[in-house]
Design an enzyme around this catalytic site. Structure first.
Site, PDB file in Angstrom:
ATOM      1  N   CYS A  55      37.518  51.921  42.114  1.00 38.85           N
ATOM      2  CA  CYS A  55      37.692  50.575  41.567  1.00 38.85           C
ATOM      3  C   CYS A  55      36.393  50.070  40.940  1.00 38.85           C
ATOM      4  O   CYS A  55      35.356  50.044  41.604  1.00 38.85           O
ATOM      5  CB  CYS A  55      38.123  49.645  42.709  1.00 38.85           C
ATOM      6  SG  CYS A  55      38.058  47.904  42.238  1.00 38.85           S
ATOM      7  N   TRP A  86      46.029  49.427  50.187  1.00 44.76           N
ATOM      8  CA  TRP A  86      44.860  50.237  50.567  1.00 44.76           C
ATOM      9  C   TRP A  86      44.939  50.607  52.038  1.00 44.76           C
ATOM     10  O   TRP A  86      45.113  49.751  52.896  1.00 44.76           O
ATOM     11  CB  TRP A  86      43.572  49.463  50.310  1.00 44.76           C
ATOM     12  CG  TRP A  86      43.280  49.177  48.870  1.00 44.76           C
ATOM     13  CD1 TRP A  86      43.201  47.945  48.286  1.00 44.76           C
ATOM     14  CD2 TRP A  86      43.014  50.127  47.829  1.00 44.76           C
ATOM     15  NE1 TRP A  86      42.897  48.080  46.954  1.00 44.76           N
ATOM     16  CE2 TRP A  86      42.782  49.401  46.637  1.00 44.76           C
ATOM     17  CE3 TRP A  86      42.950  51.519  47.769  1.00 44.76           C
ATOM     18  CZ2 TRP A  86      42.486  50.010  45.416  1.00 44.76           C
ATOM     19  CZ3 TRP A  86      42.667  52.128  46.550  1.00 44.76           C
ATOM     20  CH2 TRP A  86      42.433  51.389  45.399  1.00 44.76           C
ATOM     21  N   ARG A 101      47.839  40.379  46.016  1.00 46.89           N
ATOM     22  CA  ARG A 101      47.454  41.761  46.289  1.00 46.89           C
ATOM     23  C   ARG A 101      46.229  41.762  47.203  1.00 46.89           C
ATOM     24  O   ARG A 101      45.338  40.928  47.045  1.00 46.89           O
ATOM     25  CB  ARG A 101      47.111  42.481  44.975  1.00 46.89           C
ATOM     26  CG  ARG A 101      48.309  42.675  44.079  1.00 46.89           C
ATOM     27  CD  ARG A 101      47.944  43.383  42.771  1.00 46.89           C
ATOM     28  NE  ARG A 101      47.166  42.551  41.876  1.00 46.89           N
ATOM     29  CZ  ARG A 101      45.906  42.797  41.518  1.00 46.89           C
ATOM     30  NH1 ARG A 101      45.275  43.852  41.994  1.00 46.89           N
ATOM     31  NH2 ARG A 101      45.279  42.003  40.680  1.00 46.89           N
ATOM     32  N   THR A 149      43.018  43.147  47.762  1.00 46.81           N
ATOM     33  CA  THR A 149      42.183  43.919  46.845  1.00 46.81           C
ATOM     34  C   THR A 149      40.815  44.273  47.421  1.00 46.81           C
ATOM     35  O   THR A 149      40.323  43.625  48.341  1.00 46.81           O
ATOM     36  CB  THR A 149      41.948  43.118  45.543  1.00 46.81           C
ATOM     37  OG1 THR A 149      41.389  41.842  45.886  1.00 46.81           O
ATOM     38  CG2 THR A 149      43.235  42.912  44.775  1.00 46.81           C
ATOM     39  N   VAL A 150      40.232  45.303  46.828  1.00 50.98           N
ATOM     40  CA  VAL A 150      38.822  45.635  47.044  1.00 50.98           C
ATOM     41  C   VAL A 150      38.067  45.173  45.796  1.00 50.98           C
ATOM     42  O   VAL A 150      38.673  45.121  44.719  1.00 50.98           O
ATOM     43  CB  VAL A 150      38.628  47.159  47.238  1.00 50.98           C
ATOM     44  CG1 VAL A 150      39.175  47.610  48.549  1.00 50.98           C
ATOM     45  CG2 VAL A 150      39.206  47.969  46.072  1.00 50.98           C
ATOM     46  N   TYR A 198      42.079  46.276  31.295  1.00 53.56           N
ATOM     47  CA  TYR A 198      43.292  46.005  32.092  1.00 53.56           C
ATOM     48  C   TYR A 198      44.311  45.216  31.272  1.00 53.56           C
ATOM     49  O   TYR A 198      45.510  45.420  31.395  1.00 53.56           O
ATOM     50  CB  TYR A 198      42.938  45.221  33.363  1.00 53.56           C
ATOM     51  CG  TYR A 198      42.249  46.075  34.405  1.00 53.56           C
ATOM     52  CD1 TYR A 198      42.990  46.774  35.352  1.00 53.56           C
ATOM     53  CD2 TYR A 198      40.875  46.202  34.431  1.00 53.56           C
ATOM     54  CE1 TYR A 198      42.371  47.568  36.308  1.00 53.56           C
ATOM     55  CE2 TYR A 198      40.235  46.996  35.376  1.00 53.56           C
ATOM     56  CZ  TYR A 198      40.988  47.672  36.310  1.00 53.56           C
ATOM     57  OH  TYR A 198      40.376  48.463  37.246  1.00 53.56           O
TER      58      TYR A 198
HETATM   59  N1  LIG Z   1      40.071  40.613  43.527  1.00 53.74           N
HETATM   60  C1  LIG Z   1      40.454  40.807  42.152  1.00 53.74           C
HETATM   61  C2  LIG Z   1      39.956  42.099  41.534  1.00 53.74           C
HETATM   62  C3  LIG Z   1      39.857  43.281  42.382  1.00 53.74           C
HETATM   63  C4  LIG Z   1      40.965  44.261  42.101  1.00 53.74           C
HETATM   64  O1  LIG Z   1      41.853  44.065  41.281  1.00 53.74           O
HETATM   65  N2  LIG Z   1      40.897  45.396  42.790  1.00 53.74           N
HETATM   66  C5  LIG Z   1      41.917  46.389  42.659  1.00 53.74           C
HETATM   67  C6  LIG Z   1      41.330  47.764  42.540  1.00 53.74           C
HETATM   68  S1  LIG Z   1      40.356  47.953  41.087  1.00 53.74           S
HETATM   69  C7  LIG Z   1      42.775  46.367  43.888  1.00 53.74           C
HETATM   70  O2  LIG Z   1      42.257  46.305  44.986  1.00 53.74           O
HETATM   71  N3  LIG Z   1      44.087  46.457  43.741  1.00 53.74           N
HETATM   72  C8  LIG Z   1      44.974  46.480  44.836  1.00 53.74           C
HETATM   73  C9  LIG Z   1      46.394  46.258  44.420  1.00 53.74           C
HETATM   74  O3  LIG Z   1      46.638  46.051  43.239  1.00 53.74           O
HETATM   75  O4  LIG Z   1      47.242  46.294  45.310  1.00 53.74           O
HETATM   76  C10 LIG Z   1      41.917  40.578  41.945  1.00 53.74           C
HETATM   77  O5  LIG Z   1      42.522  40.120  42.900  1.00 53.74           O
HETATM   78  O6  LIG Z   1      42.420  40.761  40.854  1.00 53.74           O
END
Ligand SMILES: N[C@@H](CCC(=O)N[C@@H](CS)C(=O)NCC(=O)O)C(=O)O
Length: 332
Positions: free
Chosen positions: A67, A99, A131, A133-134, A197
């Protein structure tokens, strides 16, 4: 910031926001544009009331090396030597449960004792439906996510966490450049980091092409900028270089194919490509880069619809990252 993004960010009630975007439209606007969910946990680090105390051993940073938003943190940690103060947990490939700590023995993070990152989000907000997220910073004692503000996190590590920097750590966010760095970071976010994106997740031709044009127009400007200095701000690596670089590192292996950002490849831009190789070969950058995870991560996104046979490309050849670069010509 686009009009749509501004409207989205200004919605006062996050819960309304979340339902409108995550549940009904899945972060897609009426015109088919991708509109990223806002960060849910944005309490800043600091010593003021209601801020997150800066304290060694108190937090765990959860990342996936694939990521880009998380990769920024890994580069900053490596350059600043912060891993002694804040430990790092790594998730495995994303599954339909989100994750998972599948790389750890028994599939459980050894510090947090959880199997899925979503558990730490649920502990922090049982009603969270966005989501999980990381990158995510988790308070170890409570097991709750306390910050997932990927945009600001590196700036916290670079400034407030300075008492824990290793000796000789670079100043990635020098005071005299902060205004310029912030301004460039804003542009980098909208027109590079998130533009890929916006192209890749667009659900209409018009929105895809808008994002594609925005991205390549900005890359052309950056190509010019990098013809006069080794890094974005001359002879020193700054926070902005970390932000640009994580997108460049994923360009040919991920975005070019998976997100159709294919006017040309990174290796076709003379300055951007030499700049990217230079950083790859510098401490903190190449060593935190996992091309296999990057490739699989992007090429298998929503694989049921986008890549039903789950075939991951054999190329591109990553050995080119070790080729000579020409950036020493700027060395003083
Ligand atoms: N925290 C931000 C950006 C972080 C983000 O999008 N990380 C992705 C990985 S690059 C992620 O963890 N995605 C998990 C998912 O889509 O379930 C968001 O919520 O958009």
């Amino acid at each position: 910031m686009s009009k749509e993004e501004a409207a989205f960010c200004s919605l006062a009630n996050y819960r309304v926001n979340k339902i409108a975007v995550s549940e009904k439209t899945h972060e897609i606007t009426e015109t088919g544009a991708f509109l990223r969910q806002p960060n849910r946990f944005t309490t800043p680090f600091g010593n003021g009331a209601g801020e997150l105390p800066v304290e060694a051993g108190r937090y765990r940073l959860i990342v996936s090396p694939g990521c880009p938003w998380a990769h920024r943190q890994l580069i900053a940690f490596s350059l600043l030597g912060l891993e002694k103060a804040v430990s790092i947990g790594k998730v495995g490939p994303r599954t339909d449960k989100g994750w998972e700590f599948s790389l750890d023995p028994d599939g459980v993070d050894p510090v947090l004792g959880i199997r899925y990152l979503s558990e730490a989000y649920a502990k922090a907000d049982p009603d969270y439906t966005g989501r999980a997220t990381v990158p995510a910073v988790v308070d170890i004692a409570s097991g709750k996510v306390v910050n997932n503000d990927y945009f600001k996190l590196t700036n916290y590590w670079e400034t407030l966490w300075a008492p824990f920097h290793k000796e000789g750590a670079p100043d990635l966010y020098p005071e005299e450049l902060r205004g310029d760095i912030d301004a460039l970071n804003e542009v980098l976010f909208h027109e590079v980091n998130n533009a890929v994106y916006k192209a890749g997740f667009a659900q209409s031709q018009v929105e895809y092409e808008k994002a594609y044009d925005l991205l390549f127009n900005r890359l052309d400007i950056l190509e010019q900028r990098l013809s006069t200095g080794r890094y974005l701000f001359g002879s020193r690596i700054t926070d902005s270089d970390i932000r640009l670089w994580v997108t460049l590192a994923r360009f040919d292996a991920g975005y070019y194919m998976a997100f159709k950002t294919n006017r040309n490849r990174l290796v076709d831009f003379p300055n951007l490509w030499n700049y990217a190789k230079d950083l790859y070969q510098s401490p903190g950058f190449g060593e935190t880069t996992d091309f296999e995870t990057i490739k699989r991560g992007y090429q298998l996104i929503s694989s049921a619809e986008r890549n039903p046979f789950k075939i991951v490309s054999a190329g591109p050849d990553q050995s080119v990252w070790f080729n000579r670069h020409d950036r020493e010509k700027f060395a003083s």
